[in-house]
Scaffold this motif. Structure first.
Motif, PDB file in Angstrom:
ATOM      1  N   LEU A   1      46.092  56.687  27.896  1.00 61.22           N
ATOM      2  CA  LEU A   1      46.438  57.311  26.627  1.00 61.22           C
ATOM      3  C   LEU A   1      45.149  57.699  25.917  1.00 61.22           C
ATOM      4  O   LEU A   1      44.263  56.862  25.708  1.00 61.22           O
ATOM      5  N   ARG A   2      45.032  58.977  25.554  1.00 63.22           N
ATOM      6  CA  ARG A   2      43.787  59.480  24.967  1.00 63.22           C
ATOM      7  C   ARG A   2      43.850  59.326  23.447  1.00 63.22           C
ATOM      8  O   ARG A   2      44.764  59.822  22.805  1.00 63.22           O
ATOM      9  N   VAL A   3      42.848  58.639  22.910  1.00 60.86           N
ATOM     10  CA  VAL A   3      42.863  58.176  21.522  1.00 60.86           C
ATOM     11  C   VAL A   3      41.865  58.963  20.685  1.00 60.86           C
ATOM     12  O   VAL A   3      40.710  59.148  21.076  1.00 60.86           O
TER      13      VAL A   3
ATOM     14  N   LEU B   1      36.891  48.974  18.908  1.00 61.83           N
ATOM     15  CA  LEU B   1      36.041  49.496  19.968  1.00 61.83           C
ATOM     16  C   LEU B   1      35.795  48.456  21.053  1.00 61.83           C
ATOM     17  O   LEU B   1      35.675  48.802  22.239  1.00 61.83           O
ATOM     18  N   ASP B   2      35.718  47.192  20.675  1.00 58.65           N
ATOM     19  CA  ASP B   2      35.547  46.137  21.668  1.00 58.65           C
ATOM     20  C   ASP B   2      36.651  46.195  22.712  1.00 58.65           C
ATOM     21  O   ASP B   2      36.420  45.922  23.899  1.00 58.65           O
ATOM     22  N   ARG B   3      37.872  46.543  22.281  1.00 59.10           N
ATOM     23  CA  ARG B   3      39.005  46.582  23.195  1.00 59.10           C
ATOM     24  C   ARG B   3      39.161  47.953  23.854  1.00 59.10           C
ATOM     25  O   ARG B   3      39.440  48.056  25.054  1.00 59.10           O
ATOM     26  N   LEU B   4      38.964  49.030  23.081  1.00 59.54           N
ATOM     27  CA  LEU B   4      39.136  50.385  23.622  1.00 59.54           C
ATOM     28  C   LEU B   4      38.208  50.661  24.795  1.00 59.54           C
ATOM     29  O   LEU B   4      38.541  51.432  25.697  1.00 59.54           O
ATOM     30  N   THR B   5      37.055  50.047  24.778  1.00 55.58           N
ATOM     31  CA  THR B   5      36.067  50.310  25.830  1.00 55.58           C
ATOM     32  C   THR B   5      36.345  49.522  27.106  1.00 55.58           C
ATOM     33  O   THR B   5      35.651  49.724  28.110  1.00 55.58           O
ATOM     34  N   THR B   6      37.350  48.644  27.094  1.00 53.87           N
ATOM     35  CA  THR B   6      37.613  47.814  28.277  1.00 53.87           C
ATOM     36  C   THR B   6      38.979  48.041  28.904  1.00 53.87           C
ATOM     37  O   THR B   6      39.179  47.674  30.072  1.00 53.87           O
ATOM     38  N   LEU B   7      39.935  48.611  28.178  1.00 56.66           N
ATOM     39  CA  LEU B   7      41.310  48.692  28.671  1.00 56.66           C
ATOM     40  C   LEU B   7      41.548  49.961  29.491  1.00 56.66           C
ATOM     41  O   LEU B   7      41.200  51.066  29.068  1.00 56.66           O
ATOM     42  N   ALA B   8      42.192  49.791  30.635  1.00 60.37           N
ATOM     43  CA  ALA B   8      42.407  50.910  31.550  1.00 60.37           C
ATOM     44  C   ALA B   8      43.422  51.916  31.027  1.00 60.37           C
ATOM     45  O   ALA B   8      43.388  53.091  31.412  1.00 60.37           O
TER      46      ALA B   8
ATOM     47  N   LEU C   1      43.743  52.985  27.935  1.00 64.46           N
ATOM     48  CA  LEU C   1      43.278  53.665  26.736  1.00 64.46           C
ATOM     49  C   LEU C   1      41.930  54.341  26.997  1.00 64.46           C
ATOM     50  O   LEU C   1      41.084  53.790  27.698  1.00 64.46           O
ATOM     51  N   GLU C   2      41.747  55.507  26.378  1.00 61.29           N
ATOM     52  CA  GLU C   2      40.465  56.210  26.470  1.00 61.29           C
ATOM     53  C   GLU C   2      40.152  56.851  25.120  1.00 61.29           C
ATOM     54  O   GLU C   2      40.920  57.696  24.640  1.00 61.29           O
ATOM     55  N   LEU C   3      39.063  56.453  24.501  1.00 58.32           N
ATOM     56  CA  LEU C   3      38.647  57.056  23.240  1.00 58.32           C
ATOM     57  C   LEU C   3      37.971  58.391  23.526  1.00 58.32           C
ATOM     58  O   LEU C   3      36.976  58.452  24.246  1.00 58.32           O
ATOM     59  N   VAL C   4      38.522  59.461  22.936  1.00 58.60           N
ATOM     60  CA  VAL C   4      37.972  60.795  23.209  1.00 58.60           C
ATOM     61  C   VAL C   4      37.361  61.451  21.982  1.00 58.60           C
ATOM     62  O   VAL C   4      36.522  62.350  22.111  1.00 58.60           O
TER      63      VAL C   4
ATOM     64  N   VAL D   1      29.427  55.834  16.532  1.00 58.39           N
ATOM     65  CA  VAL D   1      30.357  55.324  17.538  1.00 58.39           C
ATOM     66  C   VAL D   1      29.964  55.809  18.932  1.00 58.39           C
ATOM     67  O   VAL D   1      30.186  55.121  19.939  1.00 58.39           O
ATOM     68  N   LEU D   2      29.367  56.997  19.006  1.00 57.94           N
ATOM     69  CA  LEU D   2      29.024  57.580  20.303  1.00 57.94           C
ATOM     70  C   LEU D   2      27.952  56.770  21.024  1.00 57.94           C
ATOM     71  O   LEU D   2      27.802  56.893  22.244  1.00 57.94           O
ATOM     72  N   GLU D   3      27.231  55.927  20.284  1.00 61.84           N
ATOM     73  CA  GLU D   3      26.269  55.053  20.947  1.00 61.84           C
ATOM     74  C   GLU D   3      26.983  54.027  21.818  1.00 61.84           C
ATOM     75  O   GLU D   3      26.446  53.584  22.841  1.00 61.84           O
ATOM     76  N   ARG D   4      28.199  53.659  21.428  1.00 63.90           N
ATOM     77  CA  ARG D   4      28.986  52.713  22.224  1.00 63.90           C
ATOM     78  C   ARG D   4      29.890  53.428  23.216  1.00 63.90           C
ATOM     79  O   ARG D   4      30.206  52.889  24.277  1.00 63.90           O
ATOM     80  N   VAL D   5      30.358  54.631  22.830  1.00 57.68           N
ATOM     81  CA  VAL D   5      31.268  55.385  23.692  1.00 57.68           C
ATOM     82  C   VAL D   5      30.707  56.799  23.841  1.00 57.68           C
ATOM     83  O   VAL D   5      31.170  57.749  23.183  1.00 57.68           O
ATOM     84  N   PRO D   6      29.705  56.996  24.687  1.00 60.30           N
ATOM     85  CA  PRO D   6      29.042  58.305  24.780  1.00 60.30           C
ATOM     86  C   PRO D   6      29.927  59.413  25.300  1.00 60.30           C
ATOM     87  O   PRO D   6      29.609  60.603  25.119  1.00 60.30           O
ATOM     88  N   THR D   7      31.047  59.074  25.923  1.00 63.95           N
ATOM     89  CA  THR D   7      31.948  60.117  26.436  1.00 63.95           C
ATOM     90  C   THR D   7      32.848  60.694  25.347  1.00 63.95           C
ATOM     91  O   THR D   7      33.501  61.715  25.565  1.00 63.95           O
TER      92      THR D   7
END
Length: 364
Positions: free
Chosen positions: A5-7, A20-27, A29-32, A45-51
């Motif tokens: 699921l794209r978030v 973010l602790d959870r979004l970056t680990t769960l299969a 979910l994807e933070l976009v 936030v992009l420092e933690r989730v560069p994609t």
């Protein structure tokens, strides 16, 4: 087991780190995308989730690759952001409370139903092993028929740690609307919906002082009740007594206790996902810690969003907008009861969500 699921996350303030602790680990979910009134916070936030990408709110709502909007804004704008997202055809999962008022929350529910999109809301702490193990104990009759419960949350106030705490003391805030959702959602999950309330409330002081961060020493006004107590009458007759306070130093009392005809149950802090559940049966001299028997293991904030990603018509979202609306309705009626000195009926109701079998969420 399909695509994640794209978030699109709206709001990158203090609570976003826990998500973010959870979004970056769960299969599932994807933070976009991330949007914030302060663009620098979104970019951070992009420092933690560069994609992911930092965008404006309009861009996020228009993005074809955003399936669900994670609404982490302050309570008074929850409804505005959610309604815009629903109008854009997006599912919404928001921080608690569902909206600043029950009327706004009802508007959100109606809009989501018309648009045929899912509306969910925190807290999802009740999906962890703590509350779910306690619920299973109640459902299995371990304490006999439930009679009563108590829920206590006492703290001197969030200005001790939050760098921008003013919104906690404005309409839509206060200890009941801020922390009450954890306790009420847990009580309703275990004991069913609330049908009547009786409340009392007050405030100790008219001003507060920020105690940490770059604005330390700043004085700001208090516009809400900061100590609320009340009795909730659940469908079926169980009576819950609650105390929610930003006025006192602390409490050694159990966060939640449930008392039945043949035993009592100590439930861990519903602001957390785990913790020990203890039972004392009639005639037993000591408390017994129960083995973990239900709930999502080793999880954190955002598991409700993952629960949304795997929901089906046969197993609807557990942290639902309908449940959050009932909780908000109960809280508003409790405050109204406190101000009018009358026992009030709660018009809304909700089915208890499906229990969570003991399991782990899929990780990357």
């Amino acid at each position: 087991m399909g695509e994640p699921l794209r978030v699109g996350m709206v709001g990158a303030g203090a609570i976003s780190g826990a998500y973010l602790d959870r979004l970056t680990t769960l299969a599932d979910l994807e933070l976009v995308a991330v949007a914030d009134l302060v663009p620098e916070r979104a970019k951070a936030v992009l420092e933690r989730v560069p994609t992911a990408r930092a965008v404006s709110l309009d861009e996020l709502l228009a993005a074809s690759d955003v399936d669900v909007v994670l609404n982490l804004t302050v309570p008074l704008v929850h409804a505005d952001v959610a309604l815009r997202a629903i109008a854009a055809g997006k599912a919404v999962y928001g921080e608690k409370p569902l909206a600043g008022t029950a009327a706004d929350a009802a508007t959100m529910l109606a809009a989501a139903e018309r648009a045929d999109v899912t509306l969910g809301c925190a807290p999802d702490t009740v999906l962890g092993t703590g509350v779910q193990t306690a619920r299973r104990a109640v459902d299995d009759g371990l304490i006999g028929a439930p009679i009563a419960a108590t829920a206590t949350m006492v703290t001197p106030g969030h200005e001790a740690w939050h760098p921008d705490p003013e919104f906690y003391y404005q309409p839509g805030g206060g200890p009941l609307l801020d922390m009450g959702p954890y306790y009420l959602t847990a009580l309703i999950t275990m004991l069913g919906p609330v049908v009547r309330v009786t409340g009392a409330a007050g405030r100790t002081r008219s001003e507060r002082v920020i105690a940490s961060g770059p604005r330390s020493g700043t004085v700001f006004p208090v516009d809400v009740d900061t100590h609320v107590t009340g009795v909730l009458e659940h469908h079926g007759g169980v009576l819950s007594t609650i105390v929610m306070s930003f006025d006192a130093v602390g409490s050694r009392a159990s966060r939640i206790e449930v008392h039945g005809e043949s035993g009592s149950l100590v439930v861990p802090d519903p602001n957390h996902f785990g913790g020990d559940v203890a039972v004392r049966r009639l005639g037993d001299p000591d408390w017994e810690t129960l083995p973990v028997s239900a709930g999502y293991r080793d999880t954190g904030r955002g598991c409700g969003l993952a629960d949304l990603a795997t929901a089906t018509p046969q197993r609807p979202l557990r942290a639902s907008g309908a449940l959050a609306y009932h909780v908000l309705d109960v809280m508003e009626r409790l405050l109204e009861s406190a101000h009018t000195g009358t026992r009030l009926t709660v018009d809304s109701t909700v089915e208890r969500p499906e229990p969570v079998a003991l399991q782990e969420l899929r990780t990357r």
